[in-house]
Write a protein that holds these residues in place. Structure first.
Motif, PDB file in Angstrom:
ATOM      1  N   GLN A   7      14.894 -10.408 -46.009  1.00  0.00           N
ATOM      2  CA  GLN A   7      15.431 -10.262 -44.664  1.00  0.00           C
ATOM      3  C   GLN A   7      15.983  -8.854 -44.410  1.00  0.00           C
ATOM      4  N   GLY A   8      16.150  -8.085 -45.471  1.00  0.00           N
ATOM      5  CA  GLY A   8      16.636  -6.720 -45.315  1.00  0.00           C
ATOM      6  C   GLY A   8      15.526  -5.703 -45.119  1.00  0.00           C
ATOM      7  N   ILE A   9      14.283  -6.155 -45.082  1.00  0.00           N
ATOM      8  CA  ILE A   9      13.154  -5.242 -44.901  1.00  0.00           C
ATOM      9  C   ILE A   9      13.171  -4.657 -43.492  1.00  0.00           C
ATOM     10  N   SER A  10      12.951  -3.360 -43.404  1.00  0.00           N
ATOM     11  CA  SER A  10      12.940  -2.673 -42.111  1.00  0.00           C
ATOM     12  C   SER A  10      11.685  -1.821 -41.993  1.00  0.00           C
ATOM     13  N   HIS A  11      11.551  -1.174 -40.836  1.00  0.00           N
ATOM     14  CA  HIS A  11      10.420  -0.256 -40.627  1.00  0.00           C
ATOM     15  C   HIS A  11      10.354   0.792 -41.731  1.00  0.00           C
ATOM     16  N   ALA A  12      11.527   1.246 -42.176  1.00  0.00           N
ATOM     17  CA  ALA A  12      11.571   2.320 -43.169  1.00  0.00           C
ATOM     18  C   ALA A  12      10.928   1.907 -44.482  1.00  0.00           C
ATOM     19  N   CYS A  13      11.035   0.627 -44.845  1.00  0.00           N
ATOM     20  CA  CYS A  13      10.499   0.158 -46.119  1.00  0.00           C
ATOM     21  C   CYS A  13       8.984   0.326 -46.183  1.00  0.00           C
ATOM     22  N   PHE A  14       8.289  -0.271 -45.240  1.00  0.00           N
ATOM     23  CA  PHE A  14       6.832  -0.168 -45.304  1.00  0.00           C
ATOM     24  C   PHE A  14       6.335   1.161 -44.762  1.00  0.00           C
ATOM     25  N   GLY A  15       7.063   1.767 -43.833  1.00  0.00           N
ATOM     26  CA  GLY A  15       6.662   3.082 -43.334  1.00  0.00           C
ATOM     27  C   GLY A  15       6.682   4.122 -44.439  1.00  0.00           C
ATOM     28  N   ALA A  50       5.474  -5.607 -47.569  1.00  0.00           N
ATOM     29  CA  ALA A  50       6.739  -5.484 -46.827  1.00  0.00           C
ATOM     30  C   ALA A  50       6.499  -5.614 -45.324  1.00  0.00           C
ATOM     31  N   HIS A  51       5.412  -5.052 -44.853  1.00  0.00           N
ATOM     32  CA  HIS A  51       5.048  -5.128 -43.430  1.00  0.00           C
ATOM     33  C   HIS A  51       4.827  -6.591 -43.021  1.00  0.00           C
ATOM     34  N   THR A  52       4.094  -7.322 -43.862  1.00  0.00           N
ATOM     35  CA  THR A  52       3.832  -8.734 -43.594  1.00  0.00           C
ATOM     36  C   THR A  52       5.127  -9.537 -43.577  1.00  0.00           C
ATOM     37  N   ALA A  53       5.983  -9.285 -44.557  1.00  0.00           N
ATOM     38  CA  ALA A  53       7.254 -10.005 -44.625  1.00  0.00           C
ATOM     39  C   ALA A  53       8.103  -9.730 -43.386  1.00  0.00           C
ATOM     40  N   TYR A  54       8.104  -8.490 -42.935  1.00  0.00           N
ATOM     41  CA  TYR A  54       8.879  -8.144 -41.740  1.00  0.00           C
ATOM     42  C   TYR A  54       8.369  -8.913 -40.522  1.00  0.00           C
ATOM     43  N   TYR A  66       6.949  -2.488 -28.856  1.00  0.00           N
ATOM     44  CA  TYR A  66       7.134  -2.263 -30.295  1.00  0.00           C
ATOM     45  C   TYR A  66       6.436  -3.352 -31.101  1.00  0.00           C
ATOM     46  N   GLY A  67       6.375  -4.581 -30.571  1.00  0.00           N
ATOM     47  CA  GLY A  67       5.724  -5.669 -31.273  1.00  0.00           C
ATOM     48  C   GLY A  67       4.219  -5.506 -31.335  1.00  0.00           C
ATOM     49  N   SER A  68       3.604  -5.134 -30.235  1.00  0.00           N
ATOM     50  CA  SER A  68       2.149  -4.953 -30.214  1.00  0.00           C
ATOM     51  C   SER A  68       1.725  -3.791 -31.114  1.00  0.00           C
ATOM     52  N   LEU A  69       2.491  -2.719 -31.120  1.00  0.00           N
ATOM     53  CA  LEU A  69       2.185  -1.579 -31.987  1.00  0.00           C
ATOM     54  C   LEU A  69       2.308  -1.956 -33.455  1.00  0.00           C
ATOM     55  N   LEU A  70       3.333  -2.746 -33.773  1.00  0.00           N
ATOM     56  CA  LEU A  70       3.564  -3.136 -35.163  1.00  0.00           C
ATOM     57  C   LEU A  70       2.475  -4.082 -35.662  1.00  0.00           C
ATOM     58  N   LEU A 103       1.542   4.590 -35.796  1.00  0.00           N
ATOM     59  CA  LEU A 103       1.855   3.371 -35.054  1.00  0.00           C
ATOM     60  C   LEU A 103       3.198   2.789 -35.467  1.00  0.00           C
ATOM     61  N   VAL A 104       3.472   2.807 -36.769  1.00  0.00           N
ATOM     62  CA  VAL A 104       4.768   2.312 -37.254  1.00  0.00           C
ATOM     63  C   VAL A 104       5.903   3.183 -36.723  1.00  0.00           C
ATOM     64  N   GLY A 105       5.700   4.495 -36.739  1.00  0.00           N
ATOM     65  CA  GLY A 105       6.723   5.400 -36.227  1.00  0.00           C
ATOM     66  C   GLY A 105       6.963   5.212 -34.738  1.00  0.00           C
ATOM     67  N   LEU A 106       5.901   5.047 -33.970  1.00  0.00           N
ATOM     68  CA  LEU A 106       6.043   4.814 -32.533  1.00  0.00           C
ATOM     69  C   LEU A 106       6.722   3.481 -32.262  1.00  0.00           C
ATOM     70  N   SER A 107       6.396   2.474 -33.064  1.00  0.00           N
ATOM     71  CA  SER A 107       7.056   1.169 -32.930  1.00  0.00           C
ATOM     72  C   SER A 107       8.547   1.288 -33.208  1.00  0.00           C
ATOM     73  N   LEU A 108       8.895   2.051 -34.247  1.00  0.00           N
ATOM     74  CA  LEU A 108      10.312   2.244 -34.571  1.00  0.00           C
ATOM     75  C   LEU A 108      11.041   2.935 -33.434  1.00  0.00           C
ATOM     76  N   ALA A 109      10.404   3.941 -32.832  1.00  0.00           N
ATOM     77  CA  ALA A 109      11.029   4.664 -31.725  1.00  0.00           C
ATOM     78  C   ALA A 109      11.265   3.753 -30.530  1.00  0.00           C
ATOM     79  N   LEU A 110      10.391   2.753 -30.348  1.00  0.00           N
ATOM     80  CA  LEU A 110      10.520   1.850 -29.207  1.00  0.00           C
ATOM     81  C   LEU A 110      11.400   0.646 -29.502  1.00  0.00           C
ATOM     82  N   THR A 111      11.727   0.414 -30.777  1.00  0.00           N
ATOM     83  CA  THR A 111      12.536  -0.753 -31.136  1.00  0.00           C
ATOM     84  C   THR A 111      13.912  -0.693 -30.507  1.00  0.00           C
TER      85      THR A 111
END
Length: 277
Positions: A7-15, A50-54, A66-70, A103-111
């Protein structure tokens, strides 16, 4: 109650995993060694896990940018792993991973500005709201994947075509698939994306309520960019099968179409319930 460490996984982990995998793939090009590839694949696989778990834990809505990009980044990450193993001699990851990372970076910016918009309300005569909403989102996501694959194939095609034109020694550059296979991949991407995009737009139109017909909704960036994307792919199909335009120009047009896709995905949805953005 025990809290799962996932549950602690974030964009930074898989990015970061994707970024490190990309770095190792680049290192393999300059200093060929089996260890670079094994390390890159291990980091790439860790990023996909990690991406899948997130996605499973947070369940981001595709209605939010942000969801569609992710979700698109996740599918392309799977595409990266498959291609890296299947096309072991080609520099597959060098082209695919930057798109995933972007795409992950853009998703993070929009989160930070993401909303948890409820699904679009449907007309009373149409049953199965969640089902049709899922169909709409799945069709557009599949179309976006096809457009992205076409973009990647087109970029590789343009690079390879320039090498052939300049008579570059293949032994001295990053290995790529031949022009014929890349052109076939790009063509199939267009052929598959257009009907999916068309069906997704038709289903989305059926989901609209009468009070969504305000001009500012239909003239929103989301609607205009998506409609423009459909027109671009219609033109691509016409040029490919009704004219003798060079494949290099078609590839350039597919690259431009991907830019339009990013605009459409990043734009906020004007038809969410309650008028939220």
């Amino acid at each position: 109650m025990t809290v799962s460490p996932l549950q602690g996984i974030s964009h930074a982990c898989f990015g970061l995993s994707y970024l490190l995998a990309f770095g190792l793939e680049l290192a393999r090009l300059f200093w060929p060694a089996a260890g670079w590839r094994v390390g890159g694949l291990a980091l790439g696989a860790a990023g996909v896990f990690a991406h899948t778990a997130y996605l499973v834990i947070n369940q981001p809505t595709p209605a939010a940018p942000y969801g569609s990009l992710l979700l698109l980044a996740w599918v392309l990450a799977l595409f990266y792993l498959y291609g890296t193993v299947h096309y072991a001699r080609q520099a597959w990851a060098v082209f695919v991973l930057p798109v995933v990372i972007g795409l992950v970076g853009l998703s993070l910016a929009l989160t930070a500005t993401a909303d948890n918009a409820a699904p679009v309300d449907l007309p009373a005569w149409l049953s199965g709201e969640r089902f049709w909403g899922a169909v709409h989102g799945s069709l557009l996501l599949a179309a976006a994947v096809g457009i992205s694959v076409g973009f990647l194939a087109s970029v590789m095609y343009l690079v390879q075509a320039k090498r052939v034109r300049d008579k570059v020694n293949p032994a001295r550059v990053v290995p790529l698939l031949n022009l014929e296979r890349l052109e076939t991949m790009a063509r199939r991407a267009v052929n598959g994306s257009f009907p999916l995009l068309t069906a997704g737009l038709l289903v989305g139109t059926l989901l609209l309520r009468h009070d969504h017909a305000a001009p500012e909704n239909w003239l929103s960036l989301k609607v205009l960019s998506t409609a423009g994307l459909w027109l671009v792919f219609g033109v691509l199909l016409y040029l490919r099968y009704a004219t003798n335009i060079p494949a290099r120009r078609l590839a350039a047009l597919q690259v431009a179409a991907f830019g339009l896709l990013l605009v459409a995905l990043a734009a906020s949805h004007p038809f969410v319930a309650g008028g939220e953005r």
